[in-house]
Design a protein around this motif. Structure first.
Motif, PDB file in Angstrom:
ATOM      1  N   PHE A 107      -1.596  -4.440  -7.820  1.00 10.68           N
ATOM      2  CA  PHE A 107      -1.988  -3.782  -6.575  1.00 10.68           C
ATOM      3  C   PHE A 107      -0.764  -3.258  -5.831  1.00 10.68           C
ATOM      4  O   PHE A 107       0.315  -3.871  -5.845  1.00 10.68           O
ATOM      5  CB  PHE A 107      -2.776  -4.751  -5.704  1.00 10.68           C
ATOM      6  N   ILE A 108      -0.961  -2.137  -5.192  1.00  6.59           N
ATOM      7  CA  ILE A 108       0.078  -1.505  -4.391  1.00  6.59           C
ATOM      8  C   ILE A 108      -0.349  -1.591  -2.932  1.00  6.59           C
ATOM      9  O   ILE A 108      -1.412  -1.091  -2.555  1.00  6.59           O
ATOM     10  CB  ILE A 108       0.289  -0.042  -4.828  1.00  6.59           C
ATOM     11  N   ASP A 109       0.448  -2.247  -2.140  1.00  6.27           N
ATOM     12  CA  ASP A 109       0.150  -2.478  -0.726  1.00  6.27           C
ATOM     13  C   ASP A 109       0.334  -1.182   0.056  1.00  6.27           C
ATOM     14  O   ASP A 109       1.450  -0.690   0.196  1.00  6.27           O
ATOM     15  CB  ASP A 109       1.093  -3.574  -0.221  1.00  6.27           C
ATOM     16  N   ALA A 110      -0.759  -0.629   0.566  1.00  5.60           N
ATOM     17  CA  ALA A 110      -0.690   0.644   1.277  1.00  5.60           C
ATOM     18  C   ALA A 110      -0.164   0.499   2.700  1.00  5.60           C
ATOM     19  O   ALA A 110       0.379   1.457   3.258  1.00  5.60           O
ATOM     20  CB  ALA A 110      -2.063   1.306   1.300  1.00  5.60           C
ATOM     21  N   HIS A 111      -0.339  -0.681   3.303  1.00  3.43           N
ATOM     22  CA  HIS A 111       0.230  -0.911   4.633  1.00  3.43           C
ATOM     23  C   HIS A 111       0.146  -2.378   5.001  1.00  3.43           C
ATOM     24  O   HIS A 111      -0.928  -2.982   5.003  1.00  3.43           O
ATOM     25  CB  HIS A 111      -0.487  -0.096   5.715  1.00  3.43           C
ATOM     26  N   SER A 112       1.294  -2.951   5.297  1.00  4.33           N
ATOM     27  CA  SER A 112       1.369  -4.289   5.870  1.00  4.33           C
ATOM     28  C   SER A 112       2.670  -4.362   6.650  1.00  4.33           C
ATOM     29  O   SER A 112       3.424  -3.379   6.731  1.00  4.33           O
ATOM     30  CB  SER A 112       1.323  -5.370   4.781  1.00  4.33           C
ATOM     31  N   HIS A 113       2.922  -5.519   7.205  1.00  2.00           N
ATOM     32  CA  HIS A 113       4.159  -5.728   7.967  1.00  2.00           C
ATOM     33  C   HIS A 113       4.992  -6.755   7.209  1.00  2.00           C
ATOM     34  O   HIS A 113       5.066  -7.921   7.578  1.00  2.00           O
ATOM     35  CB  HIS A 113       3.826  -6.148   9.390  1.00  2.00           C
ATOM     36  N   TYR A 114       5.627  -6.269   6.161  1.00  8.15           N
ATOM     37  CA  TYR A 114       6.375  -7.126   5.246  1.00  8.15           C
ATOM     38  C   TYR A 114       7.416  -7.976   5.967  1.00  8.15           C
ATOM     39  O   TYR A 114       7.581  -9.160   5.641  1.00  8.15           O
ATOM     40  CB  TYR A 114       7.055  -6.231   4.199  1.00  8.15           C
ATOM     41  N   ILE A 115       8.093  -7.402   6.945  1.00  2.00           N
ATOM     42  CA  ILE A 115       9.168  -8.141   7.601  1.00  2.00           C
ATOM     43  C   ILE A 115       8.639  -9.409   8.255  1.00  2.00           C
ATOM     44  O   ILE A 115       9.334 -10.427   8.312  1.00  2.00           O
ATOM     45  CB  ILE A 115       9.911  -7.248   8.632  1.00  2.00           C
ATOM     46  N   ASN A 116       7.409  -9.384   8.731  1.00  2.00           N
ATOM     47  CA  ASN A 116       6.829 -10.578   9.341  1.00  2.00           C
ATOM     48  C   ASN A 116       6.589 -11.679   8.315  1.00  2.00           C
ATOM     49  O   ASN A 116       6.619 -12.859   8.654  1.00  2.00           O
ATOM     50  CB  ASN A 116       5.525 -10.234  10.048  1.00  2.00           C
ATOM     51  N   ALA A 527      -8.213   2.944  -4.543  1.00  3.28           N
ATOM     52  CA  ALA A 527      -7.592   2.982  -3.224  1.00  3.28           C
ATOM     53  C   ALA A 527      -6.464   1.974  -3.079  1.00  3.28           C
ATOM     54  O   ALA A 527      -5.671   2.065  -2.135  1.00  3.28           O
ATOM     55  CB  ALA A 527      -8.643   2.747  -2.139  1.00  3.28           C
ATOM     56  N   MET A 528      -6.365   1.026  -4.000  1.00  6.13           N
ATOM     57  CA  MET A 528      -5.309   0.020  -3.942  1.00  6.13           C
ATOM     58  C   MET A 528      -4.402   0.061  -5.162  1.00  6.13           C
ATOM     59  O   MET A 528      -3.559  -0.815  -5.341  1.00  6.13           O
ATOM     60  CB  MET A 528      -5.911  -1.371  -3.763  1.00  6.13           C
ATOM     61  N   THR A 529      -4.564   1.098  -5.996  1.00  3.02           N
ATOM     62  CA  THR A 529      -3.698   1.268  -7.169  1.00  3.02           C
ATOM     63  C   THR A 529      -3.197   2.712  -7.245  1.00  3.02           C
ATOM     64  O   THR A 529      -2.176   3.040  -6.642  1.00  3.02           O
ATOM     65  CB  THR A 529      -4.445   0.866  -8.452  1.00  3.02           C
ATOM     66  N   ILE A 530      -3.903   3.572  -7.951  1.00  2.83           N
ATOM     67  CA  ILE A 530      -3.387   4.915  -8.218  1.00  2.83           C
ATOM     68  C   ILE A 530      -3.268   5.764  -6.955  1.00  2.83           C
ATOM     69  O   ILE A 530      -2.306   6.514  -6.790  1.00  2.83           O
ATOM     70  CB  ILE A 530      -4.239   5.634  -9.302  1.00  2.83           C
ATOM     71  N   TRP A 531      -4.239   5.652  -6.034  1.00  2.00           N
ATOM     72  CA  TRP A 531      -4.137   6.448  -4.814  1.00  2.00           C
ATOM     73  C   TRP A 531      -3.041   5.912  -3.901  1.00  2.00           C
ATOM     74  O   TRP A 531      -2.387   6.679  -3.189  1.00  2.00           O
ATOM     75  CB  TRP A 531      -5.483   6.501  -4.097  1.00  2.00           C
ATOM     76  N   ALA A 532      -2.818   4.603  -3.930  1.00  2.00           N
ATOM     77  CA  ALA A 532      -1.697   4.037  -3.176  1.00  2.00           C
ATOM     78  C   ALA A 532      -0.374   4.475  -3.786  1.00  2.00           C
ATOM     79  O   ALA A 532       0.611   4.703  -3.064  1.00  2.00           O
ATOM     80  CB  ALA A 532      -1.800   2.516  -3.131  1.00  2.00           C
ATOM     81  N   ALA A 533      -0.322   4.608  -5.111  1.00  2.00           N
ATOM     82  CA  ALA A 533       0.888   5.126  -5.756  1.00  2.00           C
ATOM     83  C   ALA A 533       1.166   6.553  -5.296  1.00  2.00           C
ATOM     84  O   ALA A 533       2.324   6.933  -5.067  1.00  2.00           O
ATOM     85  CB  ALA A 533       0.735   5.067  -7.270  1.00  2.00           C
ATOM     86  N   GLU A 534       0.104   7.345  -5.130  1.00  2.00           N
ATOM     87  CA  GLU A 534       0.276   8.712  -4.627  1.00  2.00           C
ATOM     88  C   GLU A 534       0.860   8.701  -3.214  1.00  2.00           C
ATOM     89  O   GLU A 534       1.672   9.568  -2.861  1.00  2.00           O
ATOM     90  CB  GLU A 534      -1.074   9.432  -4.622  1.00  2.00           C
ATOM     91  N   GLN A 535       0.448   7.736  -2.414  1.00  2.00           N
ATOM     92  CA  GLN A 535       0.963   7.627  -1.039  1.00  2.00           C
ATOM     93  C   GLN A 535       2.490   7.486  -1.033  1.00  2.00           C
ATOM     94  O   GLN A 535       3.160   7.987  -0.140  1.00  2.00           O
ATOM     95  CB  GLN A 535       0.317   6.430  -0.341  1.00  2.00           C
ATOM     96  N   TYR A 536       3.031   6.807  -2.045  1.00  2.00           N
ATOM     97  CA  TYR A 536       4.477   6.621  -2.143  1.00  2.00           C
ATOM     98  C   TYR A 536       5.152   7.650  -3.044  1.00  2.00           C
ATOM     99  O   TYR A 536       6.347   7.552  -3.302  1.00  2.00           O
ATOM    100  CB  TYR A 536       4.789   5.213  -2.671  1.00  2.00           C
ATOM    101  N   GLY A 537       4.385   8.620  -3.565  1.00  2.00           N
ATOM    102  CA  GLY A 537       4.948   9.592  -4.491  1.00  2.00           C
ATOM    103  C   GLY A 537       5.364   8.951  -5.804  1.00  2.00           C
ATOM    104  O   GLY A 537       6.259   9.448  -6.489  1.00  2.00           O
ATOM    105  N   GLN A 539       3.073   8.066  -8.381  1.00  2.00           N
ATOM    106  CA  GLN A 539       1.951   8.081  -9.314  1.00  2.00           C
ATOM    107  C   GLN A 539       2.383   8.326 -10.760  1.00  2.00           C
ATOM    108  O   GLN A 539       1.635   8.019 -11.693  1.00  2.00           O
ATOM    109  CB  GLN A 539       0.900   9.120  -8.890  1.00  2.00           C
ATOM    110  N   ALA A 540       3.589   8.858 -10.965  1.00  2.00           N
ATOM    111  CA  ALA A 540       4.074   9.057 -12.331  1.00  2.00           C
ATOM    112  C   ALA A 540       4.534   7.759 -12.980  1.00  2.00           C
ATOM    113  O   ALA A 540       4.675   7.689 -14.199  1.00  2.00           O
ATOM    114  CB  ALA A 540       5.222  10.070 -12.336  1.00  2.00           C
ATOM    115  N   SER A 541       4.763   6.721 -12.167  1.00  2.00           N
ATOM    116  CA  SER A 541       5.288   5.470 -12.719  1.00  2.00           C
ATOM    117  C   SER A 541       4.440   4.248 -12.405  1.00  2.00           C
ATOM    118  O   SER A 541       4.666   3.186 -12.983  1.00  2.00           O
ATOM    119  CB  SER A 541       6.709   5.219 -12.199  1.00  2.00           C
ATOM    120  N   LYS A 542       3.461   4.374 -11.519  1.00  2.00           N
ATOM    121  CA  LYS A 542       2.670   3.225 -11.101  1.00  2.00           C
ATOM    122  C   LYS A 542       1.204   3.608 -10.926  1.00  2.00           C
ATOM    123  O   LYS A 542       0.849   4.780 -10.894  1.00  2.00           O
ATOM    124  CB  LYS A 542       3.185   2.663  -9.763  1.00  2.00           C
TER     125      LYS A 542
END
Length: 588
Positions: A107-116, A527-537, A539-542
C-alpha cells in the motif's frame, strides 16, 4: 578367375567390392559422428518465486497470475507458474508457497502525518472506542493518569497525548483546562485534538506556550474562553494552534532514530512501504533527513513542506534535489492549507454550521486560513517552481478557494497537468467534480469519516451534505483517479479498515452514509496502490505487479476481492516486503 575377368563385375558392383584379385570384403565400418547438442536456454534465476495463493496484480491487462519472480529488488516476471519456474527457477531460487494467502502490491500512503508517528510512541493514545479508551472526560483523565504512572513521569515534565475526539463526548461535556489542572497540577499537559488541528492545554502548558487572557485570537484561529471571562479554557485550534505546534519539543538524536524505527514498523504493519508526511516545517524536514542519512529508513518517505516555510526550506533543500529519493527520503512538493476540520467545525463552508462555531460563534461558516489573494500568490510561486502541490481542503468554500487560486496561478494554461492533489476534499459539491476533471485536480478522499465522524457531520452540516462526504463513486465515474487516506495519526493507520469504509460506507452507529458513493473492492485497492503511485509520479515503479517495477509487496491472509464486503476490515497483513526484503512479518 584373373583380374582381367573381374573388371566388368567390378564396374557393376562399384564401391561394394574391393578392387584387386582378393575375394570381396565387406565395407569398413566408419566411426560414429557426435550429434550436435541443442543449445540449453539460459535461466535468468530469480531470488524468490511466490506461488500457491492468489496474486492480485492491480494491472487491468493481467489482473491475476499464478507466480511472481523477484530479483535485485524488482519484479522479474509474473505469469503462469510453469512458465515462471521454467524461465527463472535456479538452484538457489527460494520458492515461497503462499499457502492460500494473497499477494498484491504493497500500500502507498496517500496522506498521513508521518512526523507525528515518530513521537506518538511516547504519548498517550486517547482515541474514542473502538480505537481507544477516550469515551468521555473521566475515561480520558483516567488513561492520562495510568500513562503517567506507568512511565513514572516526574513533576514538571510534559505529558503529551493524542486522539481526543470532542464529537463523541456524552452530553456535550468536553475536556477543558480545569479537568487537566485538577488531575495534573504539577505537569504541563497537552492533549492533541483528533483532527491534529488543535489541542486542549492545562494552565501550566498554556503558560509555557505564552497563551493567556491577553492573547488575541488570530485570523483563522480559535481560542475557546472560559464562560464569562477572557481566560483560555484549554482548547486551541487552527492558526492559534500553529505557534503551539511549532514549539513541540525537538527529539534528541537517539529519539529520532528510535522514533523512525518505530514509525516504520507501524507503517509496515499496515502493509505500507511508501509513507506521506503531509504538513512539514523545516525543523521536521531536518529531522527526517538526519534519520534517513543515518540509515534508519526501511520504507520510502515523501514530505510536503508548508508553503509558509518555503523560502527557508529552499535555502537548505534546493528544488533541484526534490522529487528524488536519497536514503529512501524525498521532498515531493509543497503543502498549502486553506481551512480546518469539519468535525472541529473549522472547515470553511458556503453555508453556516447548524451548531455554530467551536467557541459558540453564531452564523458560523468557518474561515479560510488566509485571504484569497495570499492563497493565489502562494500557489503561483509553487507553480513557478514546477513542483507538485497538495491542498488541505475540507469545506466546499475551501475547495472553491483552491479552484480560484488555480485559475489565477495557471491562467496561461489551466488544463495542464501540474500534479495537484486536493487532500480530504470531503465536502466536495457535485458541481466541483467537473472542475477537478477540467483542471486535472486529483481528490484524495477520506472515507474513514463515513465511520468515525458521520454522526458529527450530520449534526453539524445536515444529513444531505453528510451523505455526500468523500464522493469517490462520482469522482471515478467522471474519469478521475482519486486516492484514499487515513490522515494518521488523526485516524488509526489501518489500510484494510480504510478500504472497508470506502466499500461499505457505514457509520460508527451502524447507519449507511451515502451508499450511492460506494466503490468496488478493486477500485478501493487502486486508490491505495496504483492511483496513489500516480499521485507521487511513481506509477512506472510502484503500485502494480509488473516486470521491472519494485518488489514492494504485501501478503494478506485473505483476498479483499473475494471475501464478503463487510469482512474486509478483518483481513490481516501477514507480511510486508520492500524491494524484495521482508520488513514486517506478523508474529515476529
Amino acid at each position: 578367375m584373373t583380374c582381367a575377368f573381374k573388371a566388368p563385375l567390378l564396374a557393376l558392383l562399384g564401391a561394394a567390392l574391393i578392387s584387386g584379385c582378393d575375394k570381396p570384403q565387406p565395407p569398413a565400418a566408419t566411426a560414429p559422428q557426435p550429434q550436435a547438442q541443442a543449445p540449453q536456454p539460459q535461466i535468468d534465476a530469480a531470488e524468490i518465486i511466490y506461488v500457491g495463493g492468489d496474486i492480485v496484480t492491480i494491472n487491468d491487462k493481467q489482473p491475476s497470475v499464478e507466480a511472481l519472480a523477484v530479483k535485485g529488488g524488482k519484479i522479474l516476471a509474473v505469469g503462469a507458474r510453469a512458465d515462471v519456474e521454467k524461465a527463472h527457477k535456479g538452484a538457489s531460487t527460494q520458492l515461497v508457497d503462499l499457502g492460500g494467502k494473497t499477494l498484491m502490491p504493497s500500500f502507498i500512503d496517500a496522506h498521513s502525518h508521518y512526523i507525528n508517528a515518530l513521537s506518538v510512541a511516547s504519548q498517550a493514545k486517547l482515541y474514542a472506542p473502538p480505537a481507544g479508551p477516550g469515551k468521555d472526560v473521566d475515561g480520558i483523565v483516567a488513561e492520562l493518569k495510568r500513562f503517567a504512572a506507568d512511565r513514572k513521569i516526574p513533576k514538571g515534565e510534559f505529558i503529551m497525548a493524542y486522539g481526543y475526539d470532542d464529537t463523541v463526548m456524552p452530553n456535550g461535556r468536553l475536556l477543558n483546562r480545569d479537568d487537566l489542572d485538577k488531575a495534573f497540577p504539577d505537569n504541563p499537559v497537552r492533549v492533541d485534538h483528533v483532527s491534529m488541528h488543535g489541542a486542549v492545554l492545562n494552565s501550566m502548558a498554556l503558560k509555557q506556550y505564552g497563551i493567556d487572557a491577553k492573547t488575541k485570537t488570530p485570523a483563522g484561529g480559535i481560542i475557546v474562553r472560559k464562560p464569562g471571562t477572557n481566560e483560555p479554557y484549554g482548547l486551541i485550534m487552527e492558526t492559534a494552534f500553529m505557534t503551539v505546534f511549532e514549539q513541540t519539543p525537538p527529539l534528541t538524536p537517539e529519539q529520532e532514530i528510535e522514533g523512525t524505527k518505530a514509525a516504520h514498523r507501524m507503517y509496515a504493519e499496515a502493509g505500507i512501504t511508501t509513507a506521506h508526511e503531509g504538513a512539514t516545517h523545516l525543523a521536521q524536514l531536518q529531522t527526517i533527513k538526519r534519520a534517513a542519512d543515518a540509515g534508519a529508513n526501511t520504507i520510502d518517505v515523501v514530505a510536503y513542506p508548508f508553503v509558509t516555510d518555503l523560502e527557508k526550506v529552499l535555502a537548505e533543500f534546493p528544488v533541484a534535489g526534490w522529487g528524488k529519493y536519497d536514503n529512501r527520503f524525498k521532498i515531493g512538493g509543497v503543502k498549502i492549507t486553506i481551512d480546518g476540520s469539519p468535525q472541529g467545525r473549522t472547515a470553511a463552508f458556503t453555508t453556516p454550521y447548524l451548531t455554530g462555531g467551536p467557541g459558540g460563534e453564531k452564523n458560523w461558516k468557518g474561515e479560510l486560513f488566509a485571504p484569497q489573494e495570499a492563497i493565489n500568490q502562494g500557489l503561483k510561486k509553487v507553480y513557478s517552481l514546477g513542483v507538485p502541490v497538495t491542498f488541505h481542503v475540507n469545506g466546499d468554500a475551501a475547495i472553491d478557494s483552491l479552484i480560484k487560486a488555480h485559475e489565477f496561478a495557471a491562467a496561461d494554461d489551466p488544463t495542464k497537468d501540474r500534479n495537484v492533489t486536493a487532500i480530504h476534499a470531503q465536502f466536495t459539491r457535485k458541481d466541483q467534480i467537473p472542475l477537478y476533471v477540467k483542471y486535472k485536480i486529483r481528490p484524495s478522499f477520506y472515507t474513514l469519516h463515513t465511520y468515525y465522524f458521520a454522526e458529527a457531520h450530520i449534526k453539524n452540516r445536515g444529513k444531505a451534505q453528510a451523505m455526500y462526504i468523500s464522493p469517490m463513486r462520482d469522482a471515478i465515474d467522471a474519469g478521475l483517479h482519486p486516492t484514499n487516506h487515513t490522515d494518521a495519526v488523526v485516524a488509526p493507520l489501518d489500510q484494510m479498515f480504510m478500504l472497508w469504509s470506502a466499500v461499505n460506507r457505514v457509520s460508527r452507529g451502524g447507519a449507511e452514509i451515502g451508499p450511492d458513493q460506494r466503490v468496488t473492492p478493486l477500485e478501493g485497492l487502486k486508490a491505495m496502490t496504483i492511483w496513489a503511485a500516480e499521485q507521487y509520479g511513481e506509477q512506472a515503479s510502484k503500485g502494480s505487479l509488473e516486470p521491472g517495477k519494485l518488489a514492494d509487496l504485501v501478503i494478506l491472509d485473505k483476498n479483499p476481492l473475494k471475501v464478503d464486503a463487510v469482512a474486509i476490515k478483518d483481513i490481516q497483513v501477514v507480511e510486508t516486503v520492500k524491494e524484495g526484503k521482508t520488513i514486517y512479518k506478523r508474529g515476529q
